[in-house]
Design a protein around this motif. Structure first.
Motif, PDB file in Angstrom:
ATOM      1  N   GLN A 133      13.062  27.563 -13.831  1.00 13.73           N
ATOM      2  CA  GLN A 133      13.730  26.922 -12.689  1.00 13.73           C
ATOM      3  C   GLN A 133      13.116  27.375 -11.372  1.00 13.73           C
ATOM      4  OE1 GLN A 133      17.883  27.906 -13.178  1.00 13.73           O
ATOM      5  NE2 GLN A 133      17.925  27.021 -15.235  1.00 13.73           N
ATOM      6  N   TYR A 134      12.821  28.669 -11.284  1.00 12.49           N
ATOM      7  CA  TYR A 134      12.199  29.187 -10.067  1.00 12.49           C
ATOM      8  C   TYR A 134      10.820  28.567  -9.855  1.00 12.49           C
ATOM      9  CZ  TYR A 134       9.597  32.102  -6.923  1.00 12.49           C
ATOM     10  OH  TYR A 134       8.800  32.512  -5.885  1.00 12.49           O
ATOM     11  N   ALA A 135      10.004  28.538 -10.904  1.00 15.09           N
ATOM     12  CA  ALA A 135       8.631  28.036 -10.779  1.00 15.09           C
ATOM     13  C   ALA A 135       8.605  26.583 -10.322  1.00 15.09           C
ATOM     14  CB  ALA A 135       7.903  28.193 -12.110  1.00 15.09           C
ATOM     15  N   LYS A 136       9.575  25.779 -10.771  1.00 17.37           N
ATOM     16  CA  LYS A 136       9.567  24.348 -10.466  1.00 17.37           C
ATOM     17  C   LYS A 136       9.831  24.044  -8.996  1.00 17.37           C
ATOM     18  CE  LYS A 136      10.556  22.426 -15.024  1.00 17.37           C
ATOM     19  NZ  LYS A 136      11.532  21.682 -15.866  1.00 17.37           N
ATOM     20  N   TYR A 137      10.227  25.019  -8.224  1.00 15.48           N
ATOM     21  CA  TYR A 137      10.369  24.825  -6.785  1.00 15.48           C
ATOM     22  C   TYR A 137       9.004  24.704  -6.097  1.00 15.48           C
ATOM     23  CZ  TYR A 137      15.414  25.774  -6.379  1.00 15.48           C
ATOM     24  OH  TYR A 137      16.781  25.699  -6.447  1.00 15.48           O
ATOM     25  N   HIS A 138       7.943  25.177  -6.739  1.00 15.79           N
ATOM     26  CA  HIS A 138       6.675  25.393  -6.059  1.00 15.79           C
ATOM     27  C   HIS A 138       5.615  24.340  -6.358  1.00 15.79           C
ATOM     28  CE1 HIS A 138       7.819  29.257  -4.311  1.00 15.79           C
ATOM     29  NE2 HIS A 138       8.530  29.414  -5.416  1.00 15.79           N
ATOM     30  N   ASP A 139       4.708  24.195  -5.396  1.00 14.08           N
ATOM     31  CA  ASP A 139       3.666  23.175  -5.467  1.00 14.08           C
ATOM     32  C   ASP A 139       2.846  23.275  -6.751  1.00 14.08           C
ATOM     33  OD1 ASP A 139       4.600  23.283  -2.825  1.00 14.08           O
ATOM     34  OD2 ASP A 139       2.701  22.598  -2.005  1.00 14.08           O
ATOM     35  N   LEU A 140       2.558  24.497  -7.175  1.00 17.10           N
ATOM     36  CA  LEU A 140       1.717  24.692  -8.365  1.00 17.10           C
ATOM     37  C   LEU A 140       2.410  24.257  -9.647  1.00 17.10           C
ATOM     38  CD1 LEU A 140       0.175  28.196  -7.536  1.00 17.10           C
ATOM     39  CD2 LEU A 140      -0.870  25.952  -7.225  1.00 17.10           C
ATOM     40  N   HIS A 141       3.714  23.983  -9.570  1.00 19.05           N
ATOM     41  CA  HIS A 141       4.474  23.579 -10.763  1.00 19.05           C
ATOM     42  C   HIS A 141       5.301  22.319 -10.495  1.00 19.05           C
ATOM     43  CE1 HIS A 141       3.395  27.254 -12.926  1.00 19.05           C
ATOM     44  NE2 HIS A 141       3.544  27.871 -11.767  1.00 19.05           N
ATOM     45  N   GLY A 142       4.818  21.481  -9.577  1.00 19.09           N
ATOM     46  CA  GLY A 142       5.442  20.186  -9.363  1.00 19.09           C
ATOM     47  C   GLY A 142       6.443  20.112  -8.227  1.00 19.09           C
ATOM     48  N   GLY A 143       6.733  21.226  -7.564  1.00 17.26           N
ATOM     49  CA  GLY A 143       7.681  21.227  -6.457  1.00 17.26           C
ATOM     50  C   GLY A 143       7.000  20.877  -5.140  1.00 17.26           C
ATOM     51  N   ASP A 144       7.742  20.955  -4.055  1.00 11.83           N
ATOM     52  CA  ASP A 144       7.151  20.723  -2.738  1.00 11.83           C
ATOM     53  C   ASP A 144       7.940  21.479  -1.680  1.00 11.83           C
ATOM     54  OD1 ASP A 144       9.365  19.042  -1.685  1.00 11.83           O
ATOM     55  OD2 ASP A 144       8.619  17.544  -3.088  1.00 11.83           O
TER      56      ASP A 144
END
Length: 339
Positions: A35-46
């Motif tokens: 869940q934490y990783a998905k916040y980030h650009d490298l894992h699809g977040g923005d």
């Protein structure tokens, strides 16, 4: 990271899940990391997704890393200028004394530590200056741990914690004689909003000291390598977005402060501030952070996870911590500084 450090990373998880203050269950570690990783650009977040969910983002980050960071780095979660021959702990303590001296702290003053972590700087500055310091923090586990450490240090009459968001502080206007934030308001979704709140709770004419991780003028948003470094740092350090030095200084002015001193602390540091986390540097003291140490730690963590001694998600979390080191070290050569 030593072998004992790898074991601690794999087995020593504590934390809160937002306002409820529940500890992370080991069975939930893998999903929390995901869940934490998905916040980030490298894992699809923005960036906008992170900013609109900054409280959950930052709480998840510190739920995952606080116990390990204390074990591996110490109780002050920040970097510092470093002189040759000086240990990392000595440089951190010296920098905290520098903050106290710049603010002109003295006995009887009431001081606010904005985003205080587990209170390492708070306790050191309280001892050094004989002031009364309130730590503001929005992470329940860090506050709980900080209160334990204050009690152990015999500083309960001098130091205290308040749970709250520095974007909307649960504090009255004109309360404090001084304030400081050490690598904390970089977690704010909006620098101006955070600085305005600090200005509000300070008594008129008083000082605020800010230490921030910033982008320099060398950062080029059209350069893919620069963008990748920025994304690595944001993932590895729990940031909604890294701001430039210019943006931070302007936001301070817009909040009402008169900026009387601003300096890139990385420029004249005898020993690079990132020296301790640079895998390219090898010594017996820093072997845990070398490439060999990283490979050894990954092997230990992977084995513990495979044997079900450590919960699933440990290897993924270790990768995120490695990402932080790589981004900070690489970025320091191109686009990154300490304000």
């Amino acid at each position: 990271m030593s072998q004992s450090g790898a074991f601690h990373l794999s087995t020593g998880f504590h934390g809160s899940t937002g306002l409820q203050g529940k500890q992370i269950d080991k069975d939930q570690l893998e999903s929390t990391v995901e869940q934490y990783a998905k916040y980030h650009d490298l894992h699809g977040g923005d960036e906008e997704f992170r900013k609109s969910n900054y409280s959950d983002l930052v709480n998840k980050y510190y739920d995952l890393v606080t116990s390990f960071t204390e074990y591996h780095w110490g109780q002050s979660f920040h970097f510092a200028q470093r002189w040759r021959g000086e240990t990392i702990r000595e440089s951190i303590k010296r920098f905290e004394h520098f903050i106290a001296l710049q603010l002109g702290l003295k006995k009887g003053m009431k001081v606010l530590d904005v985003g205080c972590g587990i209170g390492g700087p708070l306790r050191e500055i309280a001892r050094f200056s004989s002031t009364e310091i309130t730590g503001l923090n929005n992470n329940a586990y860090q506050i709980s741990r900080g209160k334990e450490l204050i009690s152990l240090a015999g500083l309960s009459d001098q130091c205290n914690f308040i749970k709250g968001d520095f974007m909307k502080m649960p504090l009255p206007d004109n309360t404090f004689d001084a304030a400081y934030a050490i690598e904390a308001t970089m977690h704010a979704p909006d620098a101006l909003g955070a600085y305005r709140e600090i200005y509000r709770v300070l008594k008129p004419g008083q000082y605020f000291a800010l230490d921030e991780l910033c982008l320099t003028d060398k950062f080029d948003p059209n350069n893919s390598k620069h963008r990748d470094i920025k994304a690595e740092i944001e993932l590895g350090t729990g940031l909604p977005a890294i701001r430039s030095t210019r943006e931070c200084i302007q936001a301070m002015k817009d909040a009402g402060f008169e900026v009387i001193f601003a300096k890139d602390l990385a420029e004249d540091s005898d020993c690079p501030w990132y020296h301790e986390i640079n895998p390219g540097h090898f010594s017996l003291k820093s072997i845990s952070n070398s490439r060999v140490g990283h490979l050894l730690t990954r092997a230990i963590v992977g084995t513990l996870e495979f044997l079900h001694i450590a919960p699933k998600g440990c290897n993924r979390l270790f990768s995120i911590l490695q990402t932080a080191s790589h981004g900070l070290v690489t970025g320091s050569q191109y686009v990154f500084s300490l304000l």
